[in-house]
Write an enzyme that holds these catalytic residues in place. Structure first.
Site, PDB file in Angstrom:
ATOM      1  N   ASP A 107      -6.703 -62.301 -58.145  1.00 54.31           N
ATOM      2  CA  ASP A 107      -7.725 -63.151 -57.677  1.00 54.31           C
ATOM      3  C   ASP A 107      -8.914 -62.940 -58.679  1.00 54.31           C
ATOM      4  OD1 ASP A 107      -8.353 -65.789 -56.588  1.00 54.31           O
ATOM      5  OD2 ASP A 107      -9.910 -64.667 -55.511  1.00 54.31           O
ATOM      6  N   SER A 108      -9.661 -64.149 -58.824  1.00 52.95           N
ATOM      7  CA  SER A 108     -11.108 -63.662 -59.198  1.00 52.95           C
ATOM      8  C   SER A 108     -12.011 -62.939 -58.489  1.00 52.95           C
ATOM      9  CB  SER A 108     -11.796 -65.229 -59.601  1.00 52.95           C
ATOM     10  OG  SER A 108     -11.780 -65.873 -58.274  1.00 52.95           O
ATOM     11  N   HIS A 138     -10.423 -69.749 -51.535  1.00 54.32           N
ATOM     12  CA  HIS A 138     -11.419 -69.734 -50.368  1.00 54.32           C
ATOM     13  C   HIS A 138     -11.189 -70.542 -49.351  1.00 54.32           C
ATOM     14  CE1 HIS A 138     -13.385 -67.327 -53.229  1.00 54.32           C
ATOM     15  NE2 HIS A 138     -14.262 -66.903 -52.612  1.00 54.32           N
ATOM     16  N   CYS A 190      -7.837 -74.046 -53.513  1.00 49.80           N
ATOM     17  CA  CYS A 190      -8.668 -72.744 -54.049  1.00 49.80           C
ATOM     18  C   CYS A 190      -8.515 -72.024 -52.829  1.00 49.80           C
ATOM     19  CB  CYS A 190     -10.193 -73.568 -53.778  1.00 49.80           C
ATOM     20  SG  CYS A 190     -11.559 -72.099 -54.073  1.00 49.80           S
ATOM     21  N   GLU A 230     -17.909 -67.185 -48.975  1.00 54.84           N
ATOM     22  CA  GLU A 230     -18.243 -65.781 -49.339  1.00 54.84           C
ATOM     23  C   GLU A 230     -19.025 -65.288 -48.312  1.00 54.84           C
ATOM     24  OE1 GLU A 230     -18.103 -63.891 -52.513  1.00 54.84           O
ATOM     25  OE2 GLU A 230     -16.348 -65.163 -53.409  1.00 54.84           O
ATOM     26  N   CYS A 238      -5.341 -66.933 -57.657  1.00 56.57           N
ATOM     27  CA  CYS A 238      -6.247 -67.832 -58.062  1.00 56.57           C
ATOM     28  C   CYS A 238      -6.029 -69.136 -58.641  1.00 56.57           C
ATOM     29  CB  CYS A 238      -7.283 -66.984 -59.283  1.00 56.57           C
ATOM     30  SG  CYS A 238      -8.687 -68.056 -59.693  1.00 56.57           S
TER      31      CYS A 238
HETATM   32  N1  DGL Z   1     -10.194 -67.736 -56.718  1.00 57.12           N
HETATM   33  C1  DGL Z   1     -10.770 -69.332 -57.079  1.00 57.12           C
HETATM   34  C2  DGL Z   1      -9.667 -70.190 -56.947  1.00 57.12           C
HETATM   35  O1  DGL Z   1      -8.655 -70.221 -56.291  1.00 57.12           O
HETATM   36  C3  DGL Z   1     -12.122 -69.661 -56.465  1.00 57.12           C
HETATM   37  C4  DGL Z   1     -13.242 -68.593 -56.812  1.00 57.12           C
HETATM   38  C5  DGL Z   1     -13.711 -68.784 -58.068  1.00 57.12           C
HETATM   39  O2  DGL Z   1     -14.294 -69.678 -58.539  1.00 57.12           O
HETATM   40  O3  DGL Z   1     -13.496 -67.787 -58.816  1.00 57.12           O
HETATM   41  O4  DGL Z   1      -9.688 -71.354 -57.871  1.00 57.12           O
END
Ligand code: DGL
Length: 261
Positions: A7-8, A191, A189, A156, A70
């Site tokens: 993930d990012s 999050h 997403c 977050e 992600c």
């Molecule tokens: N992990 C990203 C997603 O699922 C969300 C957070 C980001 O913008 O890096 O799209």
């Protein structure tokens, strides 16, 4: 089996949590690019460069399968991971998310006014990948996409039930809130599942599809050979360990898993 989860940042932990529930005996490697999060507000070429770096690093981890948790990376750079890690099986979250939406759509009585709403980052929504893939599966035109960029930093911060998040989401979805027929909203997403209650509040009666659950179910259908022993482990890699927020840590501690930073 050694399952990699990319993930990012920390968002992919929502996917990891569902994967652990579904595969309680496996070894996991979680890789969060916390030094470069968020990806969702960056350009495609920046996202692809970051994913390339992450893929080379993941290549050294002896994985049996990799899940790109992600949504932004899955939408923009799945091919980058597949190419660098070939022949490792690499799965993104778009396909499971699309299948979950289509399944939900087919369960409900057909109504041409029912809307499918994709909620994600700016980059994911700009790619239109979800609409394109859903339209391949069902001939349906009521598909809308909405980015909610302010939701990621608020989540977050741990503000998953706060009035600030609620009014922000309210603003993003105000065009859809008064649909006569409750629609289907995909949380595209990593999050957003943390704040599923807030999404449900601003879209009452809607069917909210959590893509984290869909990913775990999708991986289960791939019929990998699974461990019979109870030896769940998680190895953590964060490109900036200090950027891991307390909310993510608490969540895993409650599951009896420690996060060594
Ligand atoms: N992990 C990203 C997603 O699922 C969300 C957070 C980001 O913008 O890096 O799209």
């Amino acid at each position: 089996m050694k399952i990699g989860v990319f993930d990012s940042g920390i968002g992919g932990m929502t996917v990891l949590k569902e994967l652990i529930k579904t595969f309680p005996n496996e070894n996991f490697v979680y890789y969060g690019d916390t030094a470069n999060v968020p990806y969702g507000t960056k350009s495609s070429s920046q996202i692809r460069n970051l994913c390339q770096e992450a893929a080379y690093s993941l290549k050294t981890k002896n994985l049996d399968v990799l899940v790109i948790a992600c949504n932004t990376a899955s939408a923009i750079a799945l091919d980058v991971f597949k190419k660098i890690l070939f022949p490792l099986p690499v799965f993104g979250v778009v396909e499971p998310g699309v299948s979950a939406v289509v399944e939900q759509f087919q369960k409900l009585p057909f109504d041409p006014q029912r809307r499918i709403l994709i909620l994600g980052t700016k980059a994911t929504i700009k790619s239109q990948i979800y609409s394109l893939e859903i339209r391949k599966a069902i001939a349906f035109n009521q598909i809308s996409e909405q980015s909610c960029p302010l939701a990621v930093p608020m989540i977050e911060e741990g503000w998953v039930n706060s009035p600030i998040l609620l009014s922000t989401l309210q603003e993003y979805v105000k065009t859809y809130q008064h649909d006569k027929i409750p629609g289907i909203a995909l949380l595209a997403c990593t999050h957003y599942p943390w704040a599923i209650g807030a999404f449900q509040k601003v879209l009452p009666n809607w069917n909210i599809v959590d893509s984290a659950k869909a990913v775990a179910e999708f991986l289960l259908r791939q019929q990998f050979s699974l461990s019979q022993k109870n030896d769940l482990t998680v190895q953590w890699f964060f490109t900036d360990p200090e950027a891991v927020t307390p909310m993510a840590l608490n969540d895993f501690q409650q599951m009896g898993l420690t996060i060594a930073l």
